[in-house]
Scaffold this motif. Structure first.
Motif, PDB file in Angstrom:
ATOM      1  N   VAL A   1      -6.151  -0.712   6.311  1.00 21.50           N
ATOM      2  CA  VAL A   1      -5.150  -0.391   5.775  1.00 21.50           C
ATOM      3  C   VAL A   1      -6.088  -0.301   4.318  1.00 21.50           C
ATOM      4  CG1 VAL A   1      -3.939  -1.535   3.714  1.00 21.50           C
ATOM      5  CG2 VAL A   1      -3.790  -1.768   5.747  1.00 21.50           C
ATOM      6  N   GLY A   2      -6.227   0.985   3.927  1.00 20.67           N
ATOM      7  CA  GLY A   2      -6.968   1.361   2.898  1.00 20.67           C
ATOM      8  C   GLY A   2      -6.187   0.944   1.269  1.00 20.67           C
ATOM      9  N   PRO A   3      -6.873   1.415   0.542  1.00 21.04           N
ATOM     10  CA  PRO A   3      -5.988   1.423  -0.876  1.00 21.04           C
ATOM     11  C   PRO A   3      -5.159   2.495  -1.125  1.00 21.04           C
ATOM     12  CG  PRO A   3      -9.089   2.064  -1.435  1.00 21.04           C
ATOM     13  CD  PRO A   3      -8.435   1.937   0.643  1.00 21.04           C
ATOM     14  N   PHE A   4      -5.068   3.706  -0.957  1.00 21.31           N
ATOM     15  CA  PHE A   4      -4.006   4.090  -0.105  1.00 21.31           C
ATOM     16  C   PHE A   4      -2.659   4.164   0.630  1.00 21.31           C
ATOM     17  CE2 PHE A   4      -1.355   8.461  -0.371  1.00 21.31           C
ATOM     18  CZ  PHE A   4      -0.549   8.370  -1.346  1.00 21.31           C
ATOM     19  N   LEU A   5      -2.946   3.288   1.650  1.00 22.17           N
ATOM     20  CA  LEU A   5      -1.705   2.667   2.272  1.00 22.17           C
ATOM     21  C   LEU A   5      -1.841   1.755   1.967  1.00 22.17           C
ATOM     22  CD1 LEU A   5      -1.006   3.460   4.989  1.00 22.17           C
ATOM     23  CD2 LEU A   5      -2.553   2.756   6.219  1.00 22.17           C
ATOM     24  N   GLU A   6      -1.929   0.628   1.460  1.00 22.94           N
ATOM     25  CA  GLU A   6      -1.747  -0.690   0.485  1.00 22.94           C
ATOM     26  C   GLU A   6      -0.436  -0.268  -0.526  1.00 22.94           C
ATOM     27  OE1 GLU A   6      -3.596  -4.742  -1.331  1.00 22.94           O
ATOM     28  OE2 GLU A   6      -3.920  -2.922  -2.348  1.00 22.94           O
ATOM     29  N   LYS A   7      -1.180   1.007  -1.408  1.00 20.44           N
ATOM     30  CA  LYS A   7      -0.212   1.879  -2.191  1.00 20.44           C
ATOM     31  C   LYS A   7       1.191   1.653  -1.570  1.00 20.44           C
ATOM     32  CE  LYS A   7      -3.416   3.096  -6.184  1.00 20.44           C
ATOM     33  NZ  LYS A   7      -4.202   4.218  -6.194  1.00 20.44           N
ATOM     34  N   LYS A   8       0.644   2.890  -0.361  1.00 19.85           N
ATOM     35  CA  LYS A   8       2.667   3.135  -0.453  1.00 19.85           C
ATOM     36  C   LYS A   8       2.942   2.042   0.530  1.00 19.85           C
ATOM     37  CE  LYS A   8       0.647   7.489   1.955  1.00 19.85           C
ATOM     38  NZ  LYS A   8       0.264   8.257   4.039  1.00 19.85           N
ATOM     39  N   LEU A   9       2.381   1.123   1.152  1.00 17.81           N
ATOM     40  CA  LEU A   9       3.222  -0.360   1.638  1.00 17.81           C
ATOM     41  C   LEU A   9       3.827  -1.024   1.070  1.00 17.81           C
ATOM     42  CD1 LEU A   9       1.234  -1.696   4.349  1.00 17.81           C
ATOM     43  CD2 LEU A   9       2.258  -0.861   3.781  1.00 17.81           C
ATOM     44  N   HIS A  10       3.418  -1.399  -0.916  1.00 20.69           N
ATOM     45  CA  HIS A  10       3.799  -1.372  -1.661  1.00 20.69           C
ATOM     46  C   HIS A  10       5.029  -1.093  -2.132  1.00 20.69           C
ATOM     47  CE1 HIS A  10      -0.135  -4.024  -3.883  1.00 20.69           C
ATOM     48  NE2 HIS A  10       0.543  -4.589  -2.076  1.00 20.69           N
ATOM     49  N   ALA A  11       5.198   0.398  -2.366  1.00 26.62           N
ATOM     50  CA  ALA A  11       6.124   1.061  -2.970  1.00 26.62           C
ATOM     51  C   ALA A  11       7.447   0.870  -2.033  1.00 26.62           C
ATOM     52  CB  ALA A  11       5.477   2.997  -2.728  1.00 26.62           C
ATOM     53  N   ILE A  12       7.470   0.491  -0.900  1.00 29.57           N
ATOM     54  CA  ILE A  12       8.282  -0.063  -0.086  1.00 29.57           C
ATOM     55  C   ILE A  12       8.717  -1.270  -0.215  1.00 29.57           C
ATOM     56  CG2 ILE A  12       8.417   2.690   1.681  1.00 29.57           C
ATOM     57  CD1 ILE A  12       6.988   0.743   3.820  1.00 29.57           C
ATOM     58  N   SER A  13       8.337  -2.255  -1.091  1.00 26.53           N
ATOM     59  CA  SER A  13       8.358  -2.954  -1.729  1.00 26.53           C
ATOM     60  C   SER A  13       7.989  -4.505   0.115  1.00 26.53           C
ATOM     61  CB  SER A  13      10.376  -4.092  -1.327  1.00 26.53           C
ATOM     62  OG  SER A  13      10.084  -3.310  -2.170  1.00 26.53           O
ATOM     63  N   ILE A  14       7.049  -3.897   0.673  1.00 27.93           N
ATOM     64  CA  ILE A  14       6.241  -5.107   1.576  1.00 27.93           C
ATOM     65  C   ILE A  14       4.673  -5.291   0.544  1.00 27.93           C
ATOM     66  CG2 ILE A  14       4.554  -4.821   3.624  1.00 27.93           C
ATOM     67  CD1 ILE A  14       7.159  -2.706   4.308  1.00 27.93           C
ATOM     68  N   TYR A  15       4.660  -6.804  -0.024  1.00 27.57           N
ATOM     69  CA  TYR A  15       3.049  -7.015  -0.359  1.00 27.57           C
ATOM     70  C   TYR A  15       2.390  -8.295   0.329  1.00 27.57           C
ATOM     71  CZ  TYR A  15       6.183  -4.779  -3.894  1.00 27.57           C
ATOM     72  OH  TYR A  15       7.053  -3.511  -5.031  1.00 27.57           O
ATOM     73  N   THR A  16       3.388  -8.557   1.658  1.00 28.06           N
ATOM     74  CA  THR A  16       2.946 -10.162   1.763  1.00 28.06           C
ATOM     75  C   THR A  16       1.839 -10.036   4.041  1.00 28.06           C
ATOM     76  OG1 THR A  16       4.264 -10.725   2.374  1.00 28.06           O
ATOM     77  CG2 THR A  16       3.765 -11.610  -0.157  1.00 28.06           C
ATOM     78  N   PHE A  17       1.550 -10.693   4.095  1.00 26.24           N
ATOM     79  CA  PHE A  17       0.733 -10.583   5.283  1.00 26.24           C
ATOM     80  C   PHE A  17       2.237 -11.434   6.146  1.00 26.24           C
ATOM     81  CE2 PHE A  17      -3.890 -11.149   3.678  1.00 26.24           C
ATOM     82  CZ  PHE A  17      -4.120 -10.194   3.553  1.00 26.24           C
ATOM     83  N   ARG A  18       2.819 -12.138   4.999  1.00 31.44           N
ATOM     84  CA  ARG A  18       3.888 -12.968   5.568  1.00 31.44           C
ATOM     85  C   ARG A  18       4.848 -11.688   6.228  1.00 31.44           C
ATOM     86  NH1 ARG A  18       8.533 -14.222   3.508  1.00 31.44           N
ATOM     87  NH2 ARG A  18       7.693 -13.233   2.104  1.00 31.44           N
ATOM     88  N   GLN A  19       5.059 -10.816   5.515  1.00 33.67           N
ATOM     89  CA  GLN A  19       5.775 -10.102   6.008  1.00 33.67           C
ATOM     90  C   GLN A  19       5.483  -8.814   7.221  1.00 33.67           C
ATOM     91  OE1 GLN A  19       6.068  -8.459   1.355  1.00 33.67           O
ATOM     92  NE2 GLN A  19       8.461  -8.212   2.202  1.00 33.67           N
ATOM     93  N   ILE A  20       4.474  -8.525   7.023  1.00 31.79           N
ATOM     94  CA  ILE A  20       3.649  -7.813   7.668  1.00 31.79           C
ATOM     95  C   ILE A  20       3.792  -8.287   9.494  1.00 31.79           C
ATOM     96  CG2 ILE A  20       2.114  -5.971   9.198  1.00 31.79           C
ATOM     97  CD1 ILE A  20       0.930  -5.799   6.365  1.00 31.79           C
TER      98      ILE A  20
END
Length: 165
Positions: free
Chosen positions: A106-125
């Motif tokens: 997971v890089g910076p842009f992939l983290e932004k993509k995950l945030h765009a779909i409201s995935i913010y935490t390790f627990r969610q993943i």
């Protein structure tokens, strides 16, 4: 001697009337049958068109942009947020966000993509199922199977345990 005129026969008029009625009945039956075949064909075509229209309504609208800049990609991804089952993986907000870049792959842009779909935490993943993995992979437009190869779920579970200690 020989009269070939059928009208001179005593029942010729009756025979013509019977032949005319038989012709009308046969014409009606043949026309009715061919019309029924046409109606069945048109009804099947209508059913196919209705299914196609319903499929179009179910398919989410994709925002088309002129380029692949970061903002347009994130907008396109965030438009599909409704496809994710947050009741299963859990809800989180940006205030609770973990540094998802700690997960290998997971890089910076992939983290932004995950945030765009409201995935913010390790627990969610860590709560992802196989279906969630495939769905998120498709939504964030990531390489097929990459989430599983990089073992995001396992890494996220370990990182969630560390952050809870």
């Amino acid at each position: 001697m020989f009269e070939l005129n059928p009208l001179n026969l005593p029942d010729a008029s009756l025979q013509h009337l019977v032949m005319g009625v038989v012709t009308l009945v046969l014409g009606f039956i043949i026309g009715y049958a061919s019309r029924q075949n046409l109606v069945r064909e048109l009804e099947s075509q209508l059913a196919i068109v209705k299914r196609n229209v319903e499929d179009c309504y179910r398919t989410p609208a994709v925002v088309v942009s002129s380029g692949n800049d970061e903002a347009s990609v994130l907008n396109r991804i965030s438009s599909r947020i409704h496809e994710i089952d947050f009741n299963r993986i859990g809800y989180a907000s940006l205030a609770e966000a973990d540094d998802l870049k700690e997960i290998v792959g997971v890089g910076p842009f992939l983290e932004k993509k995950l945030h765009a779909i409201s995935i913010y935490t390790f627990r969610q993943i860590a709560n992802f199922t196989g279906e969630d993995i495939d769905q998120v992979n498709d939504i964030i437009e990531f390489f097929p199977g990459r989430i599983q190869r990089d073992n995001w779920v396992g890494q996220a579970a370990q990182l969630a345990k560390k952050s809870n200690l």
